[in-house]
Design a protein around this motif. Structure first.
Motif, PDB file in Angstrom:
ATOM      1  N   ILE A  53      85.053 112.344  84.077  1.00  0.00           N
ATOM      2  CA  ILE A  53      86.624 112.595  83.520  1.00  0.00           C
ATOM      3  C   ILE A  53      86.839 111.525  83.870  1.00  0.00           C
ATOM      4  O   ILE A  53      86.864 110.510  82.931  1.00  0.00           O
ATOM      5  N   ALA A  54      87.257 111.339  85.236  1.00  0.00           N
ATOM      6  CA  ALA A  54      87.898 110.278  85.688  1.00  0.00           C
ATOM      7  C   ALA A  54      86.995 109.147  85.153  1.00  0.00           C
ATOM      8  O   ALA A  54      87.691 107.954  84.658  1.00  0.00           O
ATOM      9  N   CYS A  55      85.980 108.770  85.920  1.00  0.00           N
ATOM     10  CA  CYS A  55      84.905 108.157  85.448  1.00  0.00           C
ATOM     11  C   CYS A  55      84.900 107.374  83.992  1.00  0.00           C
ATOM     12  O   CYS A  55      84.805 106.601  83.788  1.00  0.00           O
ATOM     13  N   THR A  56      84.969 107.731  83.196  1.00  0.00           N
ATOM     14  CA  THR A  56      84.680 108.035  82.021  1.00  0.00           C
ATOM     15  C   THR A  56      86.005 107.421  81.426  1.00  0.00           C
ATOM     16  O   THR A  56      86.437 105.950  80.569  1.00  0.00           O
ATOM     17  N   ASN A  57      87.459 108.449  81.813  1.00  0.00           N
ATOM     18  CA  ASN A  57      89.006 107.536  81.413  1.00  0.00           C
ATOM     19  C   ASN A  57      88.401 105.911  82.048  1.00  0.00           C
ATOM     20  O   ASN A  57      88.947 104.926  81.162  1.00  0.00           O
ATOM     21  N   ILE A  58      87.687 105.286  83.239  1.00  0.00           N
ATOM     22  CA  ILE A  58      88.342 104.321  83.322  1.00  0.00           C
ATOM     23  C   ILE A  58      86.919 103.737  83.047  1.00  0.00           C
ATOM     24  O   ILE A  58      87.274 102.343  83.041  1.00  0.00           O
ATOM     25  N   VAL A  59      85.942 104.367  82.034  1.00  0.00           N
ATOM     26  CA  VAL A  59      85.345 103.563  81.165  1.00  0.00           C
ATOM     27  C   VAL A  59      86.325 102.929  79.816  1.00  0.00           C
ATOM     28  O   VAL A  59      85.536 101.717  79.698  1.00  0.00           O
ATOM     29  N   ALA A  60      86.506 103.428  79.824  1.00  0.00           N
ATOM     30  CA  ALA A  60      87.242 103.007  77.984  1.00  0.00           C
ATOM     31  C   ALA A  60      88.359 101.929  78.776  1.00  0.00           C
ATOM     32  O   ALA A  60      88.799 100.784  78.277  1.00  0.00           O
ATOM     33  N   LEU A  61      89.255 101.769  79.940  1.00  0.00           N
ATOM     34  CA  LEU A  61      90.589 101.260  80.351  1.00  0.00           C
ATOM     35  C   LEU A  61      89.574  99.346  80.701  1.00  0.00           C
ATOM     36  O   LEU A  61      89.885  98.741  80.321  1.00  0.00           O
ATOM     37  N   LEU A  62      88.465 100.093  81.389  1.00  0.00           N
ATOM     38  CA  LEU A  62      87.714  98.106  81.572  1.00  0.00           C
ATOM     39  C   LEU A  62      87.603  98.286  80.122  1.00  0.00           C
ATOM     40  O   LEU A  62      87.064  96.631  79.852  1.00  0.00           O
ATOM     41  N   LEU A  63      86.946  98.997  79.156  1.00  0.00           N
ATOM     42  CA  LEU A  63      86.529  98.133  77.755  1.00  0.00           C
ATOM     43  C   LEU A  63      87.334  97.618  77.202  1.00  0.00           C
ATOM     44  O   LEU A  63      87.125  96.537  76.611  1.00  0.00           O
ATOM     45  N   ALA A  64      88.709  98.055  77.160  1.00  0.00           N
ATOM     46  CA  ALA A  64      89.947  97.532  76.386  1.00  0.00           C
ATOM     47  C   ALA A  64      90.113  96.514  77.042  1.00  0.00           C
ATOM     48  O   ALA A  64      90.196  95.684  76.422  1.00  0.00           O
ATOM     49  N   ARG A  65      89.838  96.162  78.472  1.00  0.00           N
ATOM     50  CA  ARG A  65      89.704  95.161  79.492  1.00  0.00           C
ATOM     51  C   ARG A  65      89.362  94.220  79.495  1.00  0.00           C
ATOM     52  O   ARG A  65      89.849  93.214  79.028  1.00  0.00           O
ATOM     53  N   ALA A  66      88.494  94.707  78.882  1.00  0.00           N
ATOM     54  CA  ALA A  66      86.825  93.592  78.394  1.00  0.00           C
ATOM     55  C   ALA A  66      87.289  92.822  77.162  1.00  0.00           C
ATOM     56  O   ALA A  66      87.020  91.103  77.343  1.00  0.00           O
ATOM     57  N   THR A  67      87.711  93.650  76.623  1.00  0.00           N
ATOM     58  CA  THR A  67      88.534  92.107  75.296  1.00  0.00           C
ATOM     59  C   THR A  67      89.165  91.330  74.826  1.00  0.00           C
ATOM     60  O   THR A  67      88.838  90.374  75.018  1.00  0.00           O
ATOM     61  N   GLN A  68      90.246  92.094  76.119  1.00  0.00           N
ATOM     62  CA  GLN A  68      91.697  90.776  76.472  1.00  0.00           C
ATOM     63  C   GLN A  68      90.351  89.823  77.009  1.00  0.00           C
ATOM     64  O   GLN A  68      91.131  88.837  76.897  1.00  0.00           O
ATOM     65  N   ARG A  69      89.258  90.337  77.996  1.00  0.00           N
ATOM     66  CA  ARG A  69      89.219  89.185  78.329  1.00  0.00           C
ATOM     67  C   ARG A  69      88.026  88.670  78.515  1.00  0.00           C
ATOM     68  O   ARG A  69      87.921  88.051  78.799  1.00  0.00           O
ATOM     69  N   GLN A  70      87.728  88.880  76.738  1.00  0.00           N
ATOM     70  CA  GLN A  70      86.819  87.981  76.419  1.00  0.00           C
ATOM     71  C   GLN A  70      86.892  86.021  76.441  1.00  0.00           C
ATOM     72  O   GLN A  70      85.820  85.822  76.763  1.00  0.00           O
ATOM     73  N   HIS A  71      87.945  85.543  76.784  1.00  0.00           N
ATOM     74  CA  HIS A  71      88.295  84.527  76.203  1.00  0.00           C
ATOM     75  C   HIS A  71      87.524  83.940  77.587  1.00  0.00           C
ATOM     76  O   HIS A  71      87.210  83.078  77.883  1.00  0.00           O
ATOM     77  N   GLU A  72      88.144  84.559  78.490  1.00  0.00           N
ATOM     78  CA  GLU A  72      88.161  84.316  80.000  1.00  0.00           C
ATOM     79  C   GLU A  72      86.442  84.173  80.376  1.00  0.00           C
ATOM     80  O   GLU A  72      86.194  83.342  80.948  1.00  0.00           O
ATOM     81  N   ILE A  73      85.810  85.259  79.725  1.00  0.00           N
ATOM     82  CA  ILE A  73      84.207  84.941  79.364  1.00  0.00           C
ATOM     83  C   ILE A  73      83.443  84.109  78.921  1.00  0.00           C
ATOM     84  O   ILE A  73      83.268  83.065  80.121  1.00  0.00           O
ATOM     85  N   SER A  74      84.251  84.233  78.176  1.00  0.00           N
ATOM     86  CA  SER A  74      83.434  82.849  76.902  1.00  0.00           C
ATOM     87  C   SER A  74      83.756  81.729  77.765  1.00  0.00           C
ATOM     88  O   SER A  74      82.316  80.593  78.071  1.00  0.00           O
ATOM     89  N   VAL A  75      84.387  80.946  78.230  1.00  0.00           N
ATOM     90  CA  VAL A  75      84.810  79.896  79.205  1.00  0.00           C
ATOM     91  C   VAL A  75      83.870  79.518  80.266  1.00  0.00           C
ATOM     92  O   VAL A  75      83.345  79.293  80.773  1.00  0.00           O
ATOM     93  N   ARG A  76      83.990  81.105  80.464  1.00  0.00           N
ATOM     94  CA  ARG A  76      82.806  80.891  82.497  1.00  0.00           C
ATOM     95  C   ARG A  76      80.958  80.426  81.517  1.00  0.00           C
ATOM     96  O   ARG A  76      80.571  80.157  81.831  1.00  0.00           O
ATOM     97  N   PHE A  77      80.987  81.647  80.420  1.00  0.00           N
ATOM     98  CA  PHE A  77      79.720  81.274  80.279  1.00  0.00           C
ATOM     99  C   PHE A  77      79.689  79.434  79.716  1.00  0.00           C
ATOM    100  O   PHE A  77      78.451  79.071  80.433  1.00  0.00           O
ATOM    101  N   SER A  78      80.423  78.590  79.207  1.00  0.00           N
ATOM    102  CA  SER A  78      80.724  77.285  78.371  1.00  0.00           C
ATOM    103  C   SER A  78      79.953  76.652  79.984  1.00  0.00           C
ATOM    104  O   SER A  78      80.016  75.661  79.566  1.00  0.00           O
ATOM    105  N   LEU A  79      80.789  76.414  80.967  1.00  0.00           N
ATOM    106  CA  LEU A  79      80.420  76.435  82.028  1.00  0.00           C
ATOM    107  C   LEU A  79      79.549  76.086  83.110  1.00  0.00           C
ATOM    108  O   LEU A  79      79.344  75.909  84.119  1.00  0.00           O
TER     109      LEU A  79
END
Lengths: 111, 865
Positions: free
Chosen positions: B353-379
């Motif tokens: 359950i704790a893991c599932t919780n964290i997966v959800a948190l990380l997913l939400a987080r990843a959406t916020q970091r989408q921009h950062e990740i795109s920048v790294r890809f293009s670099l």
């Protein structure tokens, strides 16, 4: 004034290489010549960074390489674009154009 | 097949690199010659222009080298930066994981100490418990005669050695006041079997193991410290137990706690002692050490042959005996195994359950970091590198969580010790390298479990094209995966809560049971006795009567009785009985529990006599009382009183007349319905007999006067284990209680985690859809509609989770069926209550984000555009 390698954005060299290789199979020496010719001697790519870049792109699967004979009958390694590389080139080109367009826009607005 | 090659990067050979670079230099040289240089000059310039050949080759090799160390360090650095930058997110994750990993490690530390680790003796897995069993009856396993032990030891070929022991409580009288000591009388080869040497002093000598030799004894580390203050000159001192005086020959190591942790002294029983020659005597619990490489099956077969031979030799006593062998560890661990695995299953669910919780948190987080990740890809960063970085972040969080968890696990081991002192091997639970390794392993698994999915999803190619795209105009990003995760959490939480609910109900049912006797106002105590006293039954009987009379004379004591075993605490002694009058073949065999009590027992325990009279404490043919179950089972519709029972192997000779029928009482444990029982009148107290006193007021109010009275009539005996009867019950239920408390704790934690997950996900959804909500409000939507919409979204997912949880619980609670009392594993009331509780909590968890959504100010949101 030629732009040194350090001034080139990382990733730009890759895009240039992909673009040149897209025209047809070519060896490393040929690529360095083309970059110089096409960019009217503005960009000078150090051979030292060209080859690692080629090998990196090959490793990523964007380039395919094959040994063959050069125009003068010597053994040379020819690079050509893979299907994956073609996609990558398209996406990098569009990114680049958007960025460049934006920069141009800004420069014009500021003027 | 070369598909596997794709896992390894293609590597250019050294020679290929050389020829590729050489080609370039040659071409350059030719170019220079064409420009008019001499061939030497042209070549020199070409090489100069090309740069260091070796340097380039090194760079090329670098391309193919995976730089694990450097990239790991870089990833770690960026992970720590990331954690510092988002403290609230990190703390949530660390706390959640700390709880999950901590609970898991704590239960694992108990499992490791109790189930996995070998017994604390050298080659502990070679140690076996050997029992003799009467083939004709279900039970009992009886203790082994010393002669038979010697024969087994001599005739077998699979054991290195076998030994036996029994314990009794004695009174040590060399000091000012008699002190109660627990003494283990041991057969020959005792230390040899354990493979343990005394920490100080020596093993018994061969003279001490023979009849008429000096009386010697080994003492426990605990007793040595308590009595002698750890004095190194203790060896050679004498102790007086009962009538005998013993010389201390050695002190055992502190870790040696056998047969149990209370043993103070070990003294040998000579095999050639004249008391030890009767084949019928039942003295020893037997333990043997297998020869290396011998399996339990081989030993079983071997001892069966040995016993068969003895059966032919001594048909009268040995014909019906068979031998049973089981590993000592299994015998020690007993029923704790089941409970521990159930607990482990629960904490694993909790961690999930704790893991599932964290997966959800990380997913939400990843959406916020989408921009950062795109920048790294293009670099130019590879997907692998980005995934590795994201995973490193999760790993660092998991590692911090594991550290927190270890701190929790340390605390938990002391909780274990205090909550379940009766758990076997509980003193061996401690935090050691294995637990640290386990937690580390947990954090690795957690990293992959929690981190992989979000990392892979957030680095998908279509996302990398998102640079420069702002999700400003998107209406909503529905994320079915996140809702699925919430549903899974709710389902798991319902499962755990259902298990806890069943255990709780079963615990409560147990408290309501009508036991058939009155257990309040009963004081129990033991008085030191030795088996030697049973040689003179007449004298023992007089002493017993004197003690009982003295006890009855204490003001505040209404009645006094003796009983072997504590009423209501599991103590089984089931045998087959025959009827002197004979029985038809078709009738069922008479199998009954046997209790040994004084005649005053029924009055003291308030067990009603339904017919006849209480048992007779006469010298002649004994009269016994049977309970109602016995009468109903074996004498349906006829009169039981007046029949004569014959015990085949209880040591009683002659026929025992049934003189009375008592009510049913839950003698063998409060959670078990009473079995057919025969009460034999035992007017004498033996080692292990309990004295039971019915008191007017609280049982402990008379404790001091009782102690004083016994000292008055029996100054050489010590009184111990004096406590209310009801305390014995809670001891007997300790494991049950531990299980219930821990499972409830885990379940409540699980529900809280699931609700935090629901709350978090819904809040996130509300945040993402603020603009949409603002727009809808501006277009005239009612706030109530908005609240309803979000509330129903949360409740819908919870309801689906509950439904899935119901199914899971149906499977999971079946595991519990053996631990439940008075409630079925599929009890609908419990399940419905659980689901109702979860839904109520889920409503609250959904309500707050939903209300927040409705508070959105349309103008402000639209202005933000």
């Amino acid at each position: 004034m030629p732009i040194e390698k350090s001034d080139l954005l990382q990733g730009t060299l890759d895009m240039l290489i992909l673009k040149i290789v897209a025209l047809g199979p070519v060896h490393g020496y040929g690529i360095s010549l083309r970059i110089r010719q096409i960019s009217k001697e503005v960009l000078q790519v150090q051979q030292g960074s060209l080859y690692p870049a080629l090998h990196r792109l090959e490793k990523r699967g964007w380039l395919a390489a094959e040994w063959g004979e050069s125009e003068k009958g010597r053994q040379a390694k020819f690079y050509k674009l893979s299907a994956k590389g073609r996609k990558q080139l398209a996406s990098e080109e569009s990114n680049w154009k958007r960025l460049a367009g934006a920069v141009v826009n800004i420069l014009q607005t500021v003027e | 097949m070369t598909w596997w090659r794709s896992f390894f990067p293609k590597r250019a050979s050294d020679e290929q690199m050389n020829s590729e670079l050489r080609f370039h230099i040659e071409e350059l040289t030719e170019e220079n010659i064409a420009a008019g240089m001499t061939p030497e000059e042209a070549r020199r310039r070409a090489i100069l222009e090309f740069g260091g050949h070796e340097q380039i080759k090194e760079d090329l090799r670098d391309v193919y080298r995976v730089r694990i160390v450097e990239s790991t360090i870089a990833n770690l650095k960026s992970a720590f930066r990331f954690i510092r930058k988002s403290p609230s997110f990190s703390i949530t994750v660390i706390l959640t994981l700390g709880l999950g990993i901590g609970a898991n490690s704590a239960v694992f530390s108990a499992i490791d100490a109790i189930l996995l680790k070998p017994l604390p003796f050298p080659d502990g897995d070679q140690l076996m418990v050997v029992e003799q069993k009467h083939v004709k009856v279900d039970n009992p396993v009886t203790a082994v005669a010393p002669v038979r032990l010697e024969e087994w030891n001599r005739m077998n070929s699979t054991f290195q050695a076998m030994t036996g022991y029994f314990t009794e409580d004695g009174s040590e009288t060399s000091g000012i006041l008699p002190e109660k000591v627990t003494q283990a009388a041991v057969g020959p080869r005792f230390l040899q079997v354990w493979g343990v040497a005394p920490a100080m002093g020596r093993d018994f000598s061969s003279e001490e193991l023979h009849e008429g030799g000096p009386d010697a004894m080994l003492i426990s580390d605990r007793f040595w410290r308590r009595r002698f203050g750890g004095d190194p000159g203790t060896i050679g001192k004498k102790l007086r137990i009962g009538k005998n005086s013993y010389t201390i020959v050695g002190v055992m190591p502190a870790s040696f706690l056998f047969p149990n942790r209370d043993v103070d002294l070990w003294s040998p029983v000579p095999a050639d002692s004249k008391h030890a020659q009767d084949r019928r005597s039942t003295w020893y619990s037997v333990v043997g050490r297998l020869k290396p490489g011998i399996s339990v099956e081989q030993a079983r077969a071997n001892l069966a042959t040995v016993q068969a031979q003895l059966g032919r030799q001594y048909p009268e006593t040995d014909e019906d005996l068979s031998v049973r062998i089981k590993p000592l560890k299994e015998a020690t661990v007993g029923g704790a195994r089941e409970s521990l695995w159930v607990l482990f299953g629960s904490v694993t669910l909790l961690l999930l359950i704790a893991c599932t919780n964290i997966v959800a948190l990380l997913l939400a987080r990843a959406t916020q970091r989408q921009h950062e990740i795109s920048v790294r890809f293009s670099l130019g960063a590879g997907r692998g590198a980005i995934v590795a970085q994201l995973l490193t972040e999760t790993f660092v969080l998991a590692l911090l969580g594991a550290m927190l968890g270890l701190v929790m696990a340390t605390g938990a081991s002391s909780v274990f010790r205090s909550l379940a002192a009766s758990l076997p091997r509980v003193e061996e639970i401690r935090l050691d390298g294995r637990i640290v390794l386990y937690s580390l392993g947990c954090s690795l698994v957690v990293t992959l479990l929690c981190g992989l999915l979000p990392a892979l999803r957030s680095t998908r190619k279509n996302l990398s094209g998102g640079l420069g795209q702002v999700s400003r105009t998107q209406v909503s990003t529905r994320n079915p995966l996140q809702w699925l995760l919430v549903g899974v959490q709710v389902a798991l939480a319902v499962t755990l809560l259902a298990g806890a609910g069943l255990l709780l109900r079963s615990f409560r049912e147990l408290g309501r049971v009508s036991t058939g006797f009155d257990t309040s106002h009963i004081l129990t105590l033991e008085i030191s006795m030795s088996w030697g006293e049973t040689a003179d039954m007449k004298g023992l009987r007089q002493r017993t009567d004197r003690i009982l009379e003295a006890l009855r004379s204490v003001p505040g004591v209404d009645a006094a009785a003796i009983s072997v075993g504590v009423p209501g605490v599991p103590y089984e002694f089931e045998t087959e009985l025959k009827l002197a009058e004979g029985r038809a073949e078709a009738e069922p065999k008479i199998i009954a529990e046997n209790r040994y009590v004084s005649a005053s027992y029924f009055n003291t325990m308030a067990i009603p006599m339904l017919a006849g009279e209480v048992c007779r404490e006469t010298e002649g043919a004994p009269g016994v009382v049977v309970n109602r179950s016995f009468a109903n089972a074996y004498f349906p519709g006829s009169e039981a009183i007046g029949h004569h029972l014959v015990a085949t192997n209880l040591g009683y000779s002659g026929n025992a007349e049934i003189v009375g029928i008592s009510g049913d009482a839950r003698e063998a444990g409060l959670e078990r319905a009473s079995a057919p029982t025969v009460y034999w009148c035992a007017p004498v107290a033996e080692p292990g007999s309990y004295f039971l006193l019915r008191t007017e007021n609280g049982p402990m109010t008379v404790a001091e006067s009782v102690r004083g009275k016994i000292h008055e009539v029996e100054p050489t005996r010590s009184v111990y284990d004096m406590r209310p009867l009801e305390e014995h019950f809670s001891d007997a239920l300790a494991e049950n209680r531990l299980r219930t408390i821990l499972l409830s704790f885990f379940a409540v934690t699980a529900v809280s985690l699931a609700c935090i997950g629901l709350y978090g996900t819904l809040s996130y959804a509300v945040n993402v859809r603020r603009r949409e909500v603002g727009l809808r409000l501006a277009l005239g939507a009612l706030r109530g509609q908005i609240v309803k919409q979000f509330l129903f979204q949360g409740l819908g997912v919870s309801l689906l989770g509950c439904a899935a949880g119901w199914l899971l619980a149906a499977a999971f609670t079946r595991v519990l069926s053996g631990m439940l009392y008075g409630v079925s594993p599929t009890d609908a009331v419990t399940l419905l209550t659980v689901i109702l509780a979860v839904m109520i909590v889920a409503t609250f968890a959904s309500l707050f984000p939903a209300i927040r959504a409705a508070r959105v100010e349309p103008m402000q949101v639209l202005r933000d555009e």
